[in-house]
Design a protein around this motif. Structure first.
Motif, short mmCIF file in Angstrom:
data_model
loop_
_atom_site.label_atom_id
_atom_site.label_comp_id
_atom_site.label_asym_id
_atom_site.label_seq_id
_atom_site.Cartn_x
_atom_site.Cartn_y
_atom_site.Cartn_z
N HIS A 1 0.90 -1.27 -0.18
CA HIS A 1 -0.07 0.04 0.18
C HIS A 1 0.92 1.24 -0.11
CE1 HIS A 1 -3.08 2.87 1.08
NE2 HIS A 1 -4.02 1.80 0.88
N LEU A 2 0.56 2.36 -0.69
CA LEU A 2 1.04 3.44 -0.70
C LEU A 2 1.26 4.06 0.53
CD1 LEU A 2 2.34 6.09 -2.29
CD2 LEU A 2 0.00 6.84 -2.23
N ASN A 3 2.21 4.53 1.05
CA ASN A 3 2.35 5.18 2.37
C ASN A 3 3.42 6.29 2.58
OD1 ASN A 3 1.56 5.44 5.11
ND2 ASN A 3 3.05 3.97 5.97
N ASN A 4 3.16 7.27 3.44
CA ASN A 4 3.88 8.36 3.76
C ASN A 4 4.15 8.50 5.04
OD1 ASN A 4 1.70 9.98 4.37
ND2 ASN A 4 1.51 10.53 2.16
N THR A 5 4.86 9.28 5.51
CA THR A 5 5.16 9.85 7.07
C THR A 5 3.85 10.18 7.89
OG1 THR A 5 6.30 11.71 6.45
CG2 THR A 5 7.58 10.04 6.98
N GLN A 6 3.05 10.97 7.04
CA GLN A 6 1.82 11.45 7.59
C GLN A 6 0.58 10.54 7.39
OE1 GLN A 6 3.65 13.13 4.92
NE2 GLN A 6 4.69 14.37 6.30
N SER A 7 0.83 9.60 6.56
CA SER A 7 -0.42 8.49 6.35
C SER A 7 -1.62 9.51 5.93
CB SER A 7 -0.59 7.54 7.71
OG SER A 7 0.27 6.58 7.65
N ASN A 8 -1.43 10.17 4.93
CA ASN A 8 -2.54 10.88 4.48
C ASN A 8 -2.82 10.83 3.08
OD1 ASN A 8 -0.53 12.42 3.12
ND2 ASN A 8 -0.69 14.21 4.69
N GLY A 9 -3.94 11.44 2.19
CA GLY A 9 -4.19 11.24 1.25
C GLY A 9 -4.60 9.62 0.88
N LEU A 10 -4.24 9.19 -0.36
CA LEU A 10 -4.27 7.77 -0.61
C LEU A 10 -3.48 7.02 0.19
CD1 LEU A 10 -4.10 7.92 -4.49
CD2 LEU A 10 -6.06 7.64 -3.17
#
Length: 222
Positions: free
Chosen positions: A95-104
């Motif tokens: 799953h797409l992820n980023n440090t903020q876990s926001n958006g998609l």
């Protein structure tokens, strides 16, 4: 006597045909044009390949999101691609992820927890439907817990799993992969750590393209 059932049948067939045309047009206009607005195939530099966080060799990694309509409509195609992959290779879904876990990326914790519980594949379609069709924000704990209950997933077991080191490690891994490859669209496919591909043609031709990159290290011409 038969006029009304006949009219109903004709009306139903017309609706089916129109729906099919709309779906096809939507796919070609939005999905395939997505690849034309961005570079559809990127060769990753040797340094980036050598420093890739991806742990497995001989892989096709799909970066997707529960909030991605394109990912949802391609599920069957991706299953068929996986069935065609040669021995010694594998398909990995992250799953797409980023440090903020926001958006998609906001649904990454749900994916990670279900994955660690060993039940993610069987509830993926339900997650897609909830987010995309029913417009339910599954990153909201209250909405998520209601969805878990509706799907018969034990809430206590889910909460316990969500706090494990394995979930934290998977979330960190997905963030690192997403960041390393600068993923900003889903679905994106990472092939053998060295190719970044967006869909630029219909399946099964796109599957042929991915398999050519995987097995022969070269793209297929359109």
């Amino acid at each position: 006597m038969f006029q009304r059932p006949l009219l109903l049948l004709i009306y139903t067939l017309v609706i089916i045909v129109i729906s099919s045309l709309i779906t096809t047009t939507y796919f070609h206009y939005f999905v395939l044009n997505q690849g034309s607005e961005q570079q559809a195939l990127i060769a990753i530099s040797d340094d980036e390949v050598n420093n890739s966080p991806i742990k497995d060799d001989n892989t096709i990694v799909e970066i997707f999101s529960y909030g991605c309509h394109y990912c949802a409509i391609n599920e069957e195609n991706i299953d068929k691609l996986e069935a065609r992959m040669p021995a010694g290779t594998k398909l990995i879904r992250l799953h797409l992820n980023n440090t903020q876990s926001n958006g998609l990326a906001s649904f990454a914790p749900l994916f990670a927890t279900l994955t660690v519980m060993g039940i993610e594949p069987q509830y993926r379609e339900s997650a897609y439907n909830a987010v995309i069709k029913e417009k339910i924000d599954l990153s909201n704990p209250q909405n998520r817990d209601s969805w878990l209950a509706e799907n018969g997933i034990d809430l206590a077991a889910y909460n316990a799993a969500s706090q494990t080191p394995q979930v934290a490690e998977l979330l960190s891994y997905m963030t690192t992969v997403s960041d390393h490859y600068k993923i900003n669209a889903t679905p994106t496919f990472i092939i053998n750590k060295k190719w970044l591909a967006l869909q630029d043609r219909d399946f099964p031709e796109f599957a042929d393209h991915l398999l050519s990159l995987l097995q022969h290290d070269k793209p297929l011409e359109q």
